[in-house]
Scaffold this active site. Sequence first.
Site, PDB file in Angstrom:
ATOM      1  CB  SER A  35      15.409  31.130  21.468  1.00 29.60           C
ATOM      2  OG  SER A  35      15.025  32.361  22.054  1.00 29.60           O
ATOM      3  CD  GLU A  48      30.704  36.280  19.315  1.00 28.07           C
ATOM      4  OE1 GLU A  48      31.740  35.652  19.040  1.00 28.07           O
ATOM      5  OE2 GLU A  48      29.559  35.844  19.055  1.00 28.07           O
ATOM      6  CE  LYS A  52      23.258  33.194  21.474  1.00 26.06           C
ATOM      7  NZ  LYS A  52      22.193  33.718  22.350  1.00 26.06           N
TER       8      LYS A  52
HETATM    9  C1  LIG Z   1      21.377  34.832  22.014  1.00 24.86           C
HETATM   10  C2  LIG Z   1      19.948  34.570  22.102  1.00 24.86           C
HETATM   11  C3  LIG Z   1      19.052  34.963  21.083  1.00 24.86           C
HETATM   12  C4  LIG Z   1      19.466  35.788  19.914  1.00 24.86           C
HETATM   13  O1  LIG Z   1      20.425  35.203  19.077  1.00 24.86           O
HETATM   14  P1  LIG Z   1      20.011  34.589  17.670  1.00 24.86           P
HETATM   15  O2  LIG Z   1      21.336  34.314  17.030  1.00 24.86           O
HETATM   16  O3  LIG Z   1      19.219  35.614  16.942  1.00 24.86           O
HETATM   17  O4  LIG Z   1      19.229  33.365  17.929  1.00 24.86           O
HETATM   18  C5  LIG Z   1      17.718  34.605  21.196  1.00 24.86           C
HETATM   19  N1  LIG Z   1      17.257  33.909  22.270  1.00 24.86           N
HETATM   20  C6  LIG Z   1      18.085  33.527  23.265  1.00 24.86           C
HETATM   21  C7  LIG Z   1      17.510  32.781  24.414  1.00 24.86           C
HETATM   22  C8  LIG Z   1      19.452  33.832  23.221  1.00 24.86           C
HETATM   23  O5  LIG Z   1      20.255  33.453  24.224  1.00 24.86           O
END
Ligand SMILES: *Cc1c(COP(=O)(O)O)cnc(C)c1O
Length: 426
Positions: free
Chosen positions: A387, A114, A92
């Site tokens: 992610s 948000e 993020k």
């Molecule tokens: C917020 C988040 C997501 C989901 O958000 P996307 O916009 O779909 O990437 C996925 N993995 C992690 C670790 C997150 O913090």
Amino acid sequence: MIDYHQPDTSGHFGRYGGSFVSETLTYAINELREAYARYKDDPAFLAEFHYELAHYVGRPSPIYHAARTSRELGGAQIYLKREDLNHTGAHKVNNVIGQAMLARRMGKPRIIAETGAGQHGVATATICARYGLECVVYMGSEDVKRQSPNVYRMKLLGATVVPVESGSKTLKDALNEAMRDWVAHVDNTFYIIGTVAGPHPYPMMVRDFQSVIGEECLQQMPEMLAAQGIATRQPDAVVACVGGGSNAMGIFYPYIPFENTRLIGVEAAGEGLDSGKHSASLQRGSSGVLHGNRTYVLQDANGQITETHSISAGLDYPGVGPEHAWLKDTGRAEYVGATDAEALAAFHHLCRAEGIIPALESSHAMAYAMKLAKTMRPDQSILVNLSGRGDKDIGTVADLDGVEFYDRPSMRGHVVKGAPTAGDKA
Ligand SMILES: *Cc1c(COP(=O)(O)O)cnc(C)c1O
């Protein structure tokens, strides 16, 4: 190579995307579009962006060969793009830095955001602290209760967290409330949206900032495969979890022209795609307008947004970025699901077999990659976008596993004399 140029100048990805906003937001949206158009290819802006990513976030993030897992599965080689190693623990922050840099150039001293699980809120509070910007984060009151460590983190970083009491008191309500704040304070306020949703230019802008992930992979994967004595080429498949869709767009976008690389998005199938308890907008939703753009949404026959479910708060969203809707309809990307149980199993697998505690969101991508690997040959490769890290999820996992989890009870009520209270403003 596929020639891909999306969106068009009005922010449409085919029939999806666009900008559905009230009259009162038109001015703010136009101002943002002009600013982004001016800076997106500006060498000084890009140099600063990449400097921040290198020295504050710690990029490039490495690619790691999950050799033990791959060997056990006996199929394709699984590689992990380690976004969990970024400062603040997820992808993020890449997008937040880009948007905060834009806010500074536009002379907006106040940032709003948000947040659902709190990950975007923490990333935004972090960058605001570093840049000296005021930060107000809207968060559904249900999420405030469920995610108290992230609420406290944001306060430590100097942000104001506003609990939202409307609707289901979760992410979509927080987004509505942030939009309302923006309308009322357009002069001094920049709204940092945390995923590839919202009115144009957000889906394009967030994708562009996150595509640093895929750009790095385009370089790293052939190097990695060559070093291992496998032919120099791109992976056979790229797999990412999809909530709003920003980590997936970030890794997919640079790969879109490479038609030999399959792009696979994994939605939260919750208790099953046919259980009614999931967040699979692309697989079980239909075309509708949500948060300023046309996309796939989970809605009932009257167009009312329906309740969603997932063990991972970050995937628990009834819509999805409009570019994913387009990639699905055109067939360039495929969308599948992983259930709560499959994600939890993949979470434990990564902990025990690779020494990596992944976010529950990322565990969905890993769950599907492990299934897919078994259907492929050992000389083929799958690149998974890991992610985020899972420290934020250990309480949830303990609950699901029926384990009692103590949060240092002996420290409760221990007060350090003279220390400032979290949330105090200097
Ligand atoms: C917020 C988040 C997501 C989901 O958000 P996307 O916009 O779909 O990437 C996925 N993995 C992690 C670790 C997150 O913090």
